[in-house]
Design a protein around this motif. Structure first.
Motif, PDB file in Angstrom:
ATOM      1  N   PRO A  34       0.783  -1.228   0.000  1.00 27.26           N
ATOM      2  CA  PRO A  34       0.000   0.000   0.000  1.00 27.26           C
ATOM      3  C   PRO A  34       0.815   1.279   0.000  1.00 27.26           C
ATOM      4  CG  PRO A  34      -0.065  -1.018   2.161  1.00 27.26           C
ATOM      5  CD  PRO A  34       0.634  -1.984   1.242  1.00 27.26           C
ATOM      6  N   GLY A  35       1.940   1.323   0.710  1.00 27.14           N
ATOM      7  CA  GLY A  35       2.684   2.564   0.793  1.00 27.14           C
ATOM      8  C   GLY A  35       2.148   3.432   1.925  1.00 27.14           C
ATOM      9  N   PRO A  36       2.850   4.535   2.261  1.00 31.13           N
ATOM     10  CA  PRO A  36       2.503   5.322   3.438  1.00 31.13           C
ATOM     11  C   PRO A  36       1.097   5.897   3.424  1.00 31.13           C
ATOM     12  CG  PRO A  36       4.146   6.444   2.082  1.00 31.13           C
ATOM     13  CD  PRO A  36       4.039   5.046   1.570  1.00 31.13           C
ATOM     14  N   PHE A  37       0.755   6.678   2.414  1.00 28.54           N
ATOM     15  CA  PHE A  37      -0.580   7.251   2.366  1.00 28.54           C
ATOM     16  C   PHE A  37      -1.574   6.313   1.724  1.00 28.54           C
ATOM     17  CE2 PHE A  37       1.051  11.330   3.545  1.00 28.54           C
ATOM     18  CZ  PHE A  37      -0.041  11.997   4.061  1.00 28.54           C
ATOM     19  N   ARG A  38      -1.114   5.539   0.775  1.00 28.77           N
ATOM     20  CA  ARG A  38      -2.059   4.672   0.059  1.00 28.77           C
ATOM     21  C   ARG A  38      -2.682   3.632   0.969  1.00 28.77           C
ATOM     22  NH1 ARG A  38       1.671   2.323  -3.336  1.00 28.77           N
ATOM     23  NH2 ARG A  38       3.313   3.766  -2.795  1.00 28.77           N
ATOM     24  N   GLU A  39      -2.007   3.286   2.068  1.00 33.42           N
ATOM     25  CA  GLU A  39      -2.599   2.350   3.015  1.00 33.42           C
ATOM     26  C   GLU A  39      -3.883   2.924   3.597  1.00 33.42           C
ATOM     27  OE1 GLU A  39      -1.399  -0.262   6.948  1.00 33.42           O
ATOM     28  OE2 GLU A  39      -0.004   1.211   6.122  1.00 33.42           O
ATOM     29  N   SER A  40      -3.858   4.210   3.919  1.00 33.96           N
ATOM     30  CA  SER A  40      -5.034   4.841   4.481  1.00 33.96           C
ATOM     31  C   SER A  40      -6.076   5.165   3.419  1.00 33.96           C
ATOM     32  CB  SER A  40      -4.622   6.121   5.210  1.00 33.96           C
ATOM     33  OG  SER A  40      -3.747   5.821   6.261  1.00 33.96           O
ATOM     34  N   LEU A  41      -5.642   5.237   2.160  1.00 35.15           N
ATOM     35  CA  LEU A  41      -6.575   5.483   1.063  1.00 35.15           C
ATOM     36  C   LEU A  41      -6.967   4.170   0.382  1.00 35.15           C
ATOM     37  CD1 LEU A  41      -4.761   8.504  -0.623  1.00 35.15           C
ATOM     38  CD2 LEU A  41      -6.741   8.598   0.862  1.00 35.15           C
ATOM     39  N   SER A  42      -6.628   3.051   1.000  1.00 29.32           N
ATOM     40  CA  SER A  42      -6.790   1.770   0.346  1.00 29.32           C
ATOM     41  C   SER A  42      -8.254   1.414   0.121  1.00 29.32           C
ATOM     42  CB  SER A  42      -6.107   0.668   1.154  1.00 29.32           C
ATOM     43  OG  SER A  42      -6.738   0.539   2.406  1.00 29.32           O
ATOM     44  N   ASN A  43      -8.465   0.535  -0.834  1.00 28.44           N
ATOM     45  CA  ASN A  43      -9.805   0.117  -1.211  1.00 28.44           C
ATOM     46  C   ASN A  43      -9.734  -1.372  -1.533  1.00 28.44           C
ATOM     47  OD1 ASN A  43     -12.246  -0.417  -2.715  1.00 28.44           O
ATOM     48  ND2 ASN A  43     -12.410   1.772  -3.074  1.00 28.44           N
ATOM     49  N   THR A  44     -10.598  -2.162  -0.925  1.00 24.86           N
ATOM     50  CA  THR A  44     -10.557  -3.605  -1.140  1.00 24.86           C
ATOM     51  C   THR A  44     -11.595  -4.063  -2.149  1.00 24.86           C
ATOM     52  OG1 THR A  44     -12.040  -3.908   0.764  1.00 24.86           O
ATOM     53  CG2 THR A  44      -9.673  -4.051   1.170  1.00 24.86           C
ATOM     54  N   PRO A  69     -14.738   4.888  -5.157  1.00 27.59           N
ATOM     55  CA  PRO A  69     -13.606   4.284  -5.879  1.00 27.59           C
ATOM     56  C   PRO A  69     -12.266   4.942  -5.578  1.00 27.59           C
ATOM     57  CG  PRO A  69     -14.845   5.734  -7.316  1.00 27.59           C
ATOM     58  CD  PRO A  69     -15.589   5.708  -6.015  1.00 27.59           C
ATOM     59  N   ARG A  70     -11.209   4.242  -5.995  1.00 28.32           N
ATOM     60  CA  ARG A  70      -9.840   4.734  -5.864  1.00 28.32           C
ATOM     61  C   ARG A  70      -9.092   4.449  -7.155  1.00 28.32           C
ATOM     62  NH1 ARG A  70      -5.643   1.327  -2.565  1.00 28.32           N
ATOM     63  NH2 ARG A  70      -5.969   0.137  -4.464  1.00 28.32           N
ATOM     64  N   LEU A  71      -8.305   5.435  -7.604  1.00 23.54           N
ATOM     65  CA  LEU A  71      -7.493   5.307  -8.807  1.00 23.54           C
ATOM     66  C   LEU A  71      -6.029   5.473  -8.424  1.00 23.54           C
ATOM     67  CD1 LEU A  71      -7.089   5.206 -11.923  1.00 23.54           C
ATOM     68  CD2 LEU A  71      -7.455   7.702 -11.924  1.00 23.54           C
ATOM     69  N   GLN A  72      -5.195   4.500  -8.825  1.00 25.61           N
ATOM     70  CA  GLN A  72      -3.749   4.562  -8.603  1.00 25.61           C
ATOM     71  C   GLN A  72      -3.034   4.505  -9.947  1.00 25.61           C
ATOM     72  OE1 GLN A  72      -3.470   1.272  -5.467  1.00 25.61           O
ATOM     73  NE2 GLN A  72      -1.711   2.555  -5.010  1.00 25.61           N
ATOM     74  N   VAL A  73      -2.009   5.364 -10.091  1.00 32.07           N
ATOM     75  CA  VAL A  73      -1.242   5.394 -11.341  1.00 32.07           C
ATOM     76  C   VAL A  73       0.240   5.359 -11.008  1.00 32.07           C
ATOM     77  CG1 VAL A  73      -0.772   6.641 -13.472  1.00 32.07           C
ATOM     78  CG2 VAL A  73      -3.056   6.744 -12.465  1.00 32.07           C
ATOM     79  N   LEU A  74       0.966   4.494 -11.716  1.00 31.97           N
ATOM     80  CA  LEU A  74       2.421   4.417 -11.634  1.00 31.97           C
ATOM     81  C   LEU A  74       3.004   4.992 -12.908  1.00 31.97           C
ATOM     82  CD1 LEU A  74       5.120   3.212 -10.415  1.00 31.97           C
ATOM     83  CD2 LEU A  74       4.607   1.168 -11.784  1.00 31.97           C
ATOM     84  N   ASP A  75       3.939   5.942 -12.760  1.00 27.00           N
ATOM     85  CA  ASP A  75       4.571   6.495 -13.960  1.00 27.00           C
ATOM     86  C   ASP A  75       5.818   7.287 -13.569  1.00 27.00           C
ATOM     87  OD1 ASP A  75       4.275   6.819 -16.930  1.00 27.00           O
ATOM     88  OD2 ASP A  75       4.356   8.948 -16.398  1.00 27.00           O
TER      89      ASP A  75
END
Length: 231
Positions: free
Chosen positions: A143-153, A178-184
């Motif tokens: 999840p990462g530091p903030f993404r853990e708290s913004l996580s969505n199952t 919903p949650r959107l994650q982007v790697l770039d």
């Protein structure tokens, strides 16, 4: 604003006891130093990132080439205009940021106006720039530091033609949107939307949004932000 604790220093190495001195004094061992609703979410986010950053700072291998710039005020870089048009007018926002040798991050949180028998929204956008460790191997897994708290199952699907890789998670029993994650380019962008409907005298909630329209707006605002922060 979130109070930023000291990030450098942390734990001191244990040292073996010194041999006994004349007069019976014994050496000492140096011990390590002690190191909606919506409002609680902000505190959890801050706590998570302070916990994770010292670990990230120690991981100094596989440094990526970061293709995006850091901003101290993410709320100025994106007003999430498409999302706001799809949901409701913004009432207030909260921002935070941090720079360190391993990770720069910036966060913006928006709250929409509350209407009786209506629906209110919370929108959170996070940008992490990984300067020492490539985030690609852990993207979508850790999840990462903030993404853990913004996580969505909720159920996750790939979003084509958005960064190197993009994932959209739908509403789940544990989240309200919903949650959107982007790697770039050595960066991870995370955008989440949640909503809460007012209830009437019968306990029925206010009108629920079109989740597909919300997801489309999230993708559009994410494209705009990524283009704006590109070096």
């Amino acid at each position: 604003m979130i109070t930023e604790p000291e990030l450098e220093g942390g734990w001191e190495d244990d040292r073996p006891a010194a041999p006994p001195q004349q007069g019976g004094a014994e050496g000492t061992v140096r011990r390590p130093r002690a190191p909606w609703r919506w409002a609680l979410g902000g505190a959890v986010l801050a706590s998570a990132v302070w916990t994770a950053l010292p670990v990230l700072q120690d991981r100094s291998f596989g440094a990526p080439s970061v293709a995006y710039r850091h901003t101290e005020d993410l709320c100025k870089e994106t007003r999430l205009d498409t999302l706001v048009k799809t949901t409701a007018p913004v009432m207030s926002n909260h921002r935070a940021h941090r720079e360190s040798p391993a990770l720069d991050w910036s966060h913006c949180e928006y709250f929409t106006e509350w209407e009786e028998k209506g629906t209110s929204y919370q929108m959170q956008i996070m940008v992490e720039l990984h300067k020492r460790t490539d985030p690609a191997p852990e993207f979508g897994v850790a999840p990462g530091p903030f993404r853990e708290s913004l996580s969505n199952t909720g159920e996750t699907e790939q979003v084509p033609a958005l960064g190197e890789r993009a994932l959209m998670s739908g509403k789940s029993p544990y989240t309200s949107g919903p949650r959107l994650q982007v790697l770039d380019g050595g960066a991870v962008f995370t955008l989440s939307v949640g909503w809460l409907g007012d209830t009437d005298e019968t306990g029925a909630e206010g009108p629920q949004p079109d989740e597909d329209a919300v997801k489309a707006a999230m993708i559009e605002d994410m494209r705009i932000l990524m283009a704006r922060l590109k070096k």
